[in-house]
Motif scaffolding. Structure first.
Motif, PDB file in Angstrom:
ATOM      1  N   ARG A  60       0.793  -1.231   0.000  1.00 43.31           N
ATOM      2  CA  ARG A  60       0.000   0.000   0.000  1.00 43.31           C
ATOM      3  C   ARG A  60       0.823   1.278   0.000  1.00 43.31           C
ATOM      4  O   ARG A  60       0.292   2.354  -0.226  1.00 43.31           O
ATOM      5  CB  ARG A  60      -0.954  -0.013   1.196  1.00 43.31           C
ATOM      6  CG  ARG A  60      -2.038  -1.097   1.075  1.00 43.31           C
ATOM      7  CD  ARG A  60      -2.734  -1.351   2.379  1.00 43.31           C
ATOM      8  NE  ARG A  60      -1.794  -1.928   3.345  1.00 43.31           N
ATOM      9  CZ  ARG A  60      -2.154  -2.420   4.533  1.00 43.31           C
ATOM     10  NH1 ARG A  60      -3.400  -2.384   4.900  1.00 43.31           N
ATOM     11  NH2 ARG A  60      -1.256  -2.941   5.336  1.00 43.31           N
ATOM     12  N   ASN A  61       2.128   1.165   0.266  1.00 41.81           N
ATOM     13  CA  ASN A  61       2.966   2.362   0.270  1.00 41.81           C
ATOM     14  C   ASN A  61       4.438   1.967   0.144  1.00 41.81           C
ATOM     15  O   ASN A  61       4.766   0.772   0.145  1.00 41.81           O
ATOM     16  CB  ASN A  61       2.731   3.194   1.542  1.00 41.81           C
ATOM     17  CG  ASN A  61       2.863   2.370   2.803  1.00 41.81           C
ATOM     18  OD1 ASN A  61       3.867   1.672   2.997  1.00 41.81           O
ATOM     19  ND2 ASN A  61       1.852   2.421   3.657  1.00 41.81           N
ATOM     20  N   LYS A  62       5.322   2.960   0.038  1.00 42.13           N
ATOM     21  CA  LYS A  62       6.758   2.694  -0.164  1.00 42.13           C
ATOM     22  C   LYS A  62       7.376   1.969   1.022  1.00 42.13           C
ATOM     23  O   LYS A  62       8.250   1.122   0.858  1.00 42.13           O
ATOM     24  CB  LYS A  62       7.509   4.008  -0.420  1.00 42.13           C
ATOM     25  CG  LYS A  62       7.265   4.582  -1.800  1.00 42.13           C
ATOM     26  CD  LYS A  62       8.122   5.817  -2.039  1.00 42.13           C
ATOM     27  CE  LYS A  62       7.898   6.359  -3.443  1.00 42.13           C
ATOM     28  NZ  LYS A  62       8.731   7.559  -3.700  1.00 42.13           N
ATOM     29  N   GLU A  63       6.916   2.308   2.222  1.00 40.83           N
ATOM     30  CA  GLU A  63       7.462   1.667   3.423  1.00 40.83           C
ATOM     31  C   GLU A  63       7.190   0.158   3.402  1.00 40.83           C
ATOM     32  O   GLU A  63       8.082  -0.652   3.672  1.00 40.83           O
ATOM     33  CB  GLU A  63       6.843   2.301   4.676  1.00 40.83           C
ATOM     34  CG  GLU A  63       7.428   1.757   5.972  1.00 40.83           C
ATOM     35  CD  GLU A  63       6.734   2.316   7.205  1.00 40.83           C
ATOM     36  OE1 GLU A  63       6.831   1.674   8.257  1.00 40.83           O
ATOM     37  OE2 GLU A  63       6.095   3.387   7.110  1.00 40.83           O
ATOM     38  N   GLU A  64       5.953  -0.213   3.081  1.00 41.22           N
ATOM     39  CA  GLU A  64       5.618  -1.644   2.991  1.00 41.22           C
ATOM     40  C   GLU A  64       6.416  -2.310   1.872  1.00 41.22           C
ATOM     41  O   GLU A  64       6.855  -3.449   2.008  1.00 41.22           O
ATOM     42  CB  GLU A  64       4.111  -1.829   2.755  1.00 41.22           C
ATOM     43  CG  GLU A  64       3.275  -1.536   3.977  1.00 41.22           C
ATOM     44  CD  GLU A  64       1.790  -1.802   3.758  1.00 41.22           C
ATOM     45  OE1 GLU A  64       1.054  -1.745   4.747  1.00 41.22           O
ATOM     46  OE2 GLU A  64       1.369  -2.057   2.607  1.00 41.22           O
TER      47      GLU A  64
END
Length: 202
Positions: A60-64
């Motif tokens: 869902r995002n860059k961190e994930e």
């Protein structure tokens, strides 16, 4: 996803390792992302994750994306939950639930059937005749009486339509289905509202 964190598309029958998502249930601490180093097709990987964990992983995002990338061995490619799906529900529902048989969909048709024995789904030609399921529409009739104070002609069709729309929005906010049908009950003269004369105090 590959070991540098980039996405690639691939044939769903290609056998690869995959990454499952595991939710935290009943206060137990789990590793959120689990690399399963078994060679399976995408559908088999999805089924495995649903049985053993929660689901194939979503990003869902860059961190994930970074967290998941670290699990993939250098030079390897692993399945995640993103897939191409042209099937849509006829009532325009946005549900992403799919329950395909392991070898389906195989491109044999644009319509979907529920297989009796396995309880899984299969695609087939829409011209084939089969039994089918319908929603049972439960009709509940309820009459609301409202009192409106206004200097305008509230029986004007534009005004009655606006009032009805506002009432519906408030009822939806309170739990009414967005598919509910509301209408005014008209009097014999075609008016919706009946004028109530104010009694003057002497």
């Amino acid at each position: 996803m590959d070991s540098i964190g980039d996405f690639r598309d691939t044939d769903c029958e290609t056998r690869r390792s995959f990454i499952c998502y595991h939710s935290d249930l009943y206060g137990q601490t789990y590793s959120k992302y689990v690399l399963v180093n078994l060679q399976k097709s995408w559908r088999e990987a999805q089924s495995y994750c649903r049985k053993s964990y929660t689901e194939l992983v979503s990003v869902r995002n860059k961190e994930e994306n970074c967290q998941i990338q670290k699990l993939i061995p250098a030079g390897d490619v692993s399945y995640m939950g993103l897939f191409k799906d042209a099937f849509v529900w006829s009532d325009n529902s946005t549900s992403s639930f799919r329950n395909w048989h392991s070898s389906q969909p195989d491109g044999s048709g644009d319509c979907v059937v529920h297989l009796r024995q396995s309880r899984l789904w299969d695609d087939l030609d829409c011209s084939q005749t089969n039994p089918f399921f319908c929603y049972d529409r439960t009709v509940v009739r309820q009459i609301l009486r409202i009192k409106v104070e206004s200097d305008q002609n509230v029986n004007d069709p534009d005004i009655t339509a606006t009032i009805l729309q506002e009432i519906k929005q408030k009822l939806i906010f309170q739990g009414l289905s967005a598919h509910a049908y509301l209408q005014w009950k008209q009097q014999t003269n075609g008016d919706v509202f009946q004028r109530e004369e104010k009694t003057r105090k002497t």
